[in-house]
Design a protein around this motif. Sequence first.
Motif, PDB file in Angstrom:
ATOM      1  N   GLY A  73      91.420  56.570  58.261  1.00  0.00           N
ATOM      2  CA  GLY A  73      89.880  56.528  58.922  1.00  0.00           C
ATOM      3  C   GLY A  73      89.238  58.037  59.868  1.00  0.00           C
ATOM      4  O   GLY A  73      88.037  58.325  59.549  1.00  0.00           O
ATOM      5  N   SER A  74      90.272  58.659  60.107  1.00  0.00           N
ATOM      6  CA  SER A  74      90.182  60.097  60.498  1.00  0.00           C
ATOM      7  C   SER A  74      89.971  60.522  59.523  1.00  0.00           C
ATOM      8  O   SER A  74      89.110  61.862  59.515  1.00  0.00           O
ATOM      9  N   TRP A  75      90.525  60.462  58.031  1.00  0.00           N
ATOM     10  CA  TRP A  75      89.969  61.524  57.535  1.00  0.00           C
ATOM     11  C   TRP A  75      88.735  61.464  56.653  1.00  0.00           C
ATOM     12  O   TRP A  75      87.864  62.417  56.368  1.00  0.00           O
ATOM     13  N   ILE A  76      88.005  60.011  56.831  1.00  0.00           N
ATOM     14  CA  ILE A  76      87.212  59.284  56.317  1.00  0.00           C
ATOM     15  C   ILE A  76      85.792  60.281  58.037  1.00  0.00           C
ATOM     16  O   ILE A  76      84.953  60.401  57.111  1.00  0.00           O
ATOM     17  N   GLY A  77      86.170  60.577  58.295  1.00  0.00           N
ATOM     18  CA  GLY A  77      85.213  61.141  60.395  1.00  0.00           C
ATOM     19  C   GLY A  77      85.209  61.306  59.729  1.00  0.00           C
ATOM     20  O   GLY A  77      84.078  62.267  60.166  1.00  0.00           O
ATOM     21  N   PHE A  78      86.006  62.538  59.827  1.00  0.00           N
ATOM     22  CA  PHE A  78      86.401  64.661  59.104  1.00  0.00           C
ATOM     23  C   PHE A  78      85.301  64.813  58.839  1.00  0.00           C
ATOM     24  O   PHE A  78      84.582  65.431  58.233  1.00  0.00           O
ATOM     25  N   ALA A 136      65.339  51.134  54.464  1.00  0.00           N
ATOM     26  CA  ALA A 136      66.126  51.103  54.040  1.00  0.00           C
ATOM     27  C   ALA A 136      67.250  52.550  54.558  1.00  0.00           C
ATOM     28  O   ALA A 136      68.461  52.160  55.045  1.00  0.00           O
ATOM     29  N   SER A 137      66.613  53.790  54.433  1.00  0.00           N
ATOM     30  CA  SER A 137      66.881  54.843  55.455  1.00  0.00           C
ATOM     31  C   SER A 137      67.510  54.794  56.240  1.00  0.00           C
ATOM     32  O   SER A 137      68.687  55.362  56.382  1.00  0.00           O
ATOM     33  N   LEU A 138      67.195  54.240  57.625  1.00  0.00           N
ATOM     34  CA  LEU A 138      67.467  53.976  58.614  1.00  0.00           C
ATOM     35  C   LEU A 138      68.535  53.266  58.499  1.00  0.00           C
ATOM     36  O   LEU A 138      69.784  53.702  58.994  1.00  0.00           O
ATOM     37  N   LEU A 139      68.788  52.085  58.186  1.00  0.00           N
ATOM     38  CA  LEU A 139      70.226  51.206  57.928  1.00  0.00           C
ATOM     39  C   LEU A 139      70.367  52.394  57.549  1.00  0.00           C
ATOM     40  O   LEU A 139      72.106  52.054  57.646  1.00  0.00           O
ATOM     41  N   ILE A 140      70.740  52.651  56.135  1.00  0.00           N
ATOM     42  CA  ILE A 140      72.012  53.448  55.184  1.00  0.00           C
ATOM     43  C   ILE A 140      71.961  54.539  56.434  1.00  0.00           C
ATOM     44  O   ILE A 140      73.898  54.692  56.669  1.00  0.00           O
ATOM     45  N   ALA A 141      71.122  55.511  56.907  1.00  0.00           N
ATOM     46  CA  ALA A 141      71.909  56.046  57.598  1.00  0.00           C
ATOM     47  C   ALA A 141      72.733  55.680  59.083  1.00  0.00           C
ATOM     48  O   ALA A 141      73.340  56.458  59.488  1.00  0.00           O
ATOM     49  N   TYR A 142      71.768  55.530  59.426  1.00  0.00           N
ATOM     50  CA  TYR A 142      72.929  54.433  60.887  1.00  0.00           C
ATOM     51  C   TYR A 142      74.254  54.245  60.566  1.00  0.00           C
ATOM     52  O   TYR A 142      74.756  54.127  61.335  1.00  0.00           O
ATOM     53  N   GLY A 143      74.313  53.519  59.477  1.00  0.00           N
ATOM     54  CA  GLY A 143      75.434  52.355  59.305  1.00  0.00           C
ATOM     55  C   GLY A 143      76.598  53.624  59.191  1.00  0.00           C
ATOM     56  O   GLY A 143      78.046  53.249  59.511  1.00  0.00           O
ATOM     57  N   ILE A 144      76.292  54.794  58.146  1.00  0.00           N
ATOM     58  CA  ILE A 144      76.773  55.404  57.582  1.00  0.00           C
ATOM     59  C   ILE A 144      77.817  56.432  59.128  1.00  0.00           C
ATOM     60  O   ILE A 144      79.351  56.486  59.526  1.00  0.00           O
ATOM     61  N   ILE A 145      76.352  56.942  60.253  1.00  0.00           N
ATOM     62  CA  ILE A 145      77.630  57.721  61.089  1.00  0.00           C
ATOM     63  C   ILE A 145      77.990  56.149  61.571  1.00  0.00           C
ATOM     64  O   ILE A 145      78.724  57.087  62.990  1.00  0.00           O
ATOM     65  N   GLY A 146      77.837  55.303  61.954  1.00  0.00           N
ATOM     66  CA  GLY A 146      78.209  54.435  62.291  1.00  0.00           C
ATOM     67  C   GLY A 146      79.865  54.373  61.992  1.00  0.00           C
ATOM     68  O   GLY A 146      80.649  53.804  62.903  1.00  0.00           O
ATOM     69  N   ILE A 147      79.999  54.130  60.921  1.00  0.00           N
ATOM     70  CA  ILE A 147      80.893  54.040  60.480  1.00  0.00           C
ATOM     71  C   ILE A 147      82.084  55.540  61.123  1.00  0.00           C
ATOM     72  O   ILE A 147      82.975  55.543  61.669  1.00  0.00           O
ATOM     73  N   MET A 148      81.656  56.722  60.889  1.00  0.00           N
ATOM     74  CA  MET A 148      81.627  57.658  60.715  1.00  0.00           C
ATOM     75  C   MET A 148      82.430  57.475  62.749  1.00  0.00           C
ATOM     76  O   MET A 148      83.684  58.261  63.191  1.00  0.00           O
ATOM     77  N   LEU A 149      80.949  57.480  63.741  1.00  0.00           N
ATOM     78  CA  LEU A 149      81.757  57.035  65.171  1.00  0.00           C
ATOM     79  C   LEU A 149      82.737  55.839  65.307  1.00  0.00           C
ATOM     80  O   LEU A 149      84.064  56.195  65.630  1.00  0.00           O
ATOM     81  N   TYR A 150      82.920  54.748  64.437  1.00  0.00           N
ATOM     82  CA  TYR A 150      83.891  53.881  64.210  1.00  0.00           C
ATOM     83  C   TYR A 150      85.574  54.687  64.481  1.00  0.00           C
ATOM     84  O   TYR A 150      86.024  54.970  65.207  1.00  0.00           O
ATOM     85  N   CYS A 151      85.619  55.449  63.842  1.00  0.00           N
ATOM     86  CA  CYS A 151      86.565  56.036  63.471  1.00  0.00           C
ATOM     87  C   CYS A 151      86.792  57.104  64.265  1.00  0.00           C
ATOM     88  O   CYS A 151      88.210  57.190  64.090  1.00  0.00           O
ATOM     89  N   THR A 152      86.294  58.067  64.796  1.00  0.00           N
ATOM     90  CA  THR A 152      86.606  59.189  65.448  1.00  0.00           C
ATOM     91  C   THR A 152      86.610  58.686  66.868  1.00  0.00           C
ATOM     92  O   THR A 152      88.201  58.639  67.745  1.00  0.00           O
ATOM     93  N   VAL A 153      85.777  57.540  67.404  1.00  0.00           N
ATOM     94  CA  VAL A 153      86.381  56.415  68.986  1.00  0.00           C
ATOM     95  C   VAL A 153      87.228  56.724  68.595  1.00  0.00           C
ATOM     96  O   VAL A 153      88.227  55.771  69.350  1.00  0.00           O
ATOM     97  N   HIS A 154      87.640  55.297  67.928  1.00  0.00           N
ATOM     98  CA  HIS A 154      89.446  54.976  67.542  1.00  0.00           C
ATOM     99  C   HIS A 154      90.494  55.881  67.268  1.00  0.00           C
ATOM    100  O   HIS A 154      91.392  55.892  68.327  1.00  0.00           O
ATOM    101  N   ALA A 155      90.225  57.404  66.905  1.00  0.00           N
ATOM    102  CA  ALA A 155      91.690  58.224  66.786  1.00  0.00           C
ATOM    103  C   ALA A 155      91.566  58.631  67.881  1.00  0.00           C
ATOM    104  O   ALA A 155      91.970  59.305  68.881  1.00  0.00           O
ATOM    105  N   LEU A 156      90.331  58.834  69.216  1.00  0.00           N
ATOM    106  CA  LEU A 156      89.925  59.593  70.255  1.00  0.00           C
ATOM    107  C   LEU A 156      91.225  58.865  71.072  1.00  0.00           C
ATOM    108  O   LEU A 156      92.193  59.077  72.377  1.00  0.00           O
ATOM    109  N   GLY A 157      90.576  57.589  70.795  1.00  0.00           N
ATOM    110  CA  GLY A 157      91.258  56.290  71.737  1.00  0.00           C
ATOM    111  C   GLY A 157      92.768  56.775  71.897  1.00  0.00           C
ATOM    112  O   GLY A 157      94.063  56.255  72.600  1.00  0.00           O
ATOM    113  N   GLU A 158      93.888  56.216  70.333  1.00  0.00           N
ATOM    114  CA  GLU A 158      94.819  56.996  70.541  1.00  0.00           C
ATOM    115  C   GLU A 158      95.079  58.249  71.235  1.00  0.00           C
ATOM    116  O   GLU A 158      96.252  57.764  71.977  1.00  0.00           O
TER     117      GLU A 158
END
Length: 588
Positions: A484-489, A113-135
Amino acid sequence: MEDAKEVIPGSAYHSSPADSSTEVGQNYDHPRSWSTRMFDSFKRDPNAHATPPGTVGADGKVFDVETANAATADSGLARHLKGRHLQMIAIGGSIGTGLFVGSGSALANGGPASLLIAYGIIGIMLYCTVHALGEMAVLFPVAGSFSAYSTRFLDPAWGFAMGWNYALQWLVVLPLEIVAATLTIEFWNDSINPNAWVAIFLFVIIGINLFGVKGYGEAEFLFSIIKVIAVIGFIILGIILDVGGGPNGEYIGGSNWRDHGAFNHGFKGLCSVFVTAAFAFAGTELVGLAAAETENPRKSLPTAVKQVFWRIFLFYLVSLTLVGLLVPFTDKRLINGSSSADAKASPFVIAIKNAGIDGLPSVMNAVILIAVLSVGNSSIYGSSRTLAALADQGQAPKILGYIDRKGRPIVSIGIASVLGLLAFLAGSSKQTDAFNWMLALSGLSSIFTWGSICLAHIRFRKGWKAQGHTLDELAFKSQAGIIGSWIGFLLNCLVLIAQFWTGCFPIGYADMTPGEQVESFFEVYLAAPVVILFYVVYKFWKRTPFIRSHNMDLHTGIRELNIAELIAEERAEQAQWPAWKKAYKFFC
């Protein structure tokens, strides 16, 4: 232009080193031998700079933009990456040992369960980060991407710290991954001296990068295809095994969750998995760094950025769900690996072995070897481009900005390659200590980089609005937006806090001596004081200012001068698309 023709003979015939096989400034009346052409390709291109001279410099002042545009209309780096290269760099950039092997120790420390929660939250962080970078990267496809954005939108001193932080990360990763590659070979044969494999792998990786960005792009395209096929293959196999389709016919279902529990070591276990997950996603940001060497980043980069969501969901969350179903977190093999690339500790390999399938563990080890070499390949690319950009911004020795006539930052490539020789420590008795401390030096670098990207995007949006621009003027807008950038930060900050806590009080710290605790802390947190030291020293040395919204340079580095007309034409074309295509393009 007449003056330029006088200074550069033949400039009317040869546009740029990136587009012409003949060197700028010379005409040849007779064919040259291949050895002469190869030798000449390493000569400096007098018109090339890794970063256009109009970029904000180390002293916080903006150079003359008009002079910069007249002197160099584009970067000296070759623009040979195509859309398919960028997409595979985005898809395969973070599929490596962090997924194939590191997820095993994460499963043991935190439970499924920790595996899915942690990777999921980090995945959300990276989703926000990469979109900010892409812009930002679509609008400003400049070399040195992250440090350039920190310098331009935050503080030149922070740009200096981030640039060297990122370069140092990849400089350290090369010998680290070469050592890891030699350890994967031991899965098959441990009788050969590791130094022999070090020499072979170094030769391959350096050779790929000497072919320039085209060599890097083609190699990553091939590596990523293999990694993607391996993950998809495991997902299909995992589903079959879980429902009882394996050789032994045993139905597994959710028995491992039911019998052993979903969590291990409570909240601390979850925090330790956060750190592992963050390390696993390292390399995701390379797609932004590659924008400067892409033929048309305005069209290619948005597609690559949007695929981050599917990569996180399919390759990480689905495969790790199956790992948690197939392998109990109590399996001792998960924490008995000799390194971060030891296939014996891979939950993917353990799941296949538990099913009684012969042969496939060797296949998975081969995939792990390819993943390791892929990271080593990216390390030379990432460090050399960052060092070259730092040099042209006055934040590193000028010689590192030497770009040859084939568009390669050849001196920086050479520096990164020489540091790869540290991998010969693989044959010494200090192998484990060297491995751990090199990893510590670069362990938090990705977190600082991602946090800086999010903060730079927040400041960019502030400056964009303050200077009278609207979001409609952007060729690509982050789907997550400023929120999203605030969430990522904030998530990046939480990871740093979690890393600090687990570093001070690791799992099982009660059984450790004070000396072992101190060593354990610095092995996971050494990168933080290094970054702070770089920032503080440069801040006081150069007395750099914080960049105010109204002073931000929002023009230099924009590749298309008629960007507004191009965006209007594209949006008119998109309005004619059928509904299915609009939905597809939104997600992909």
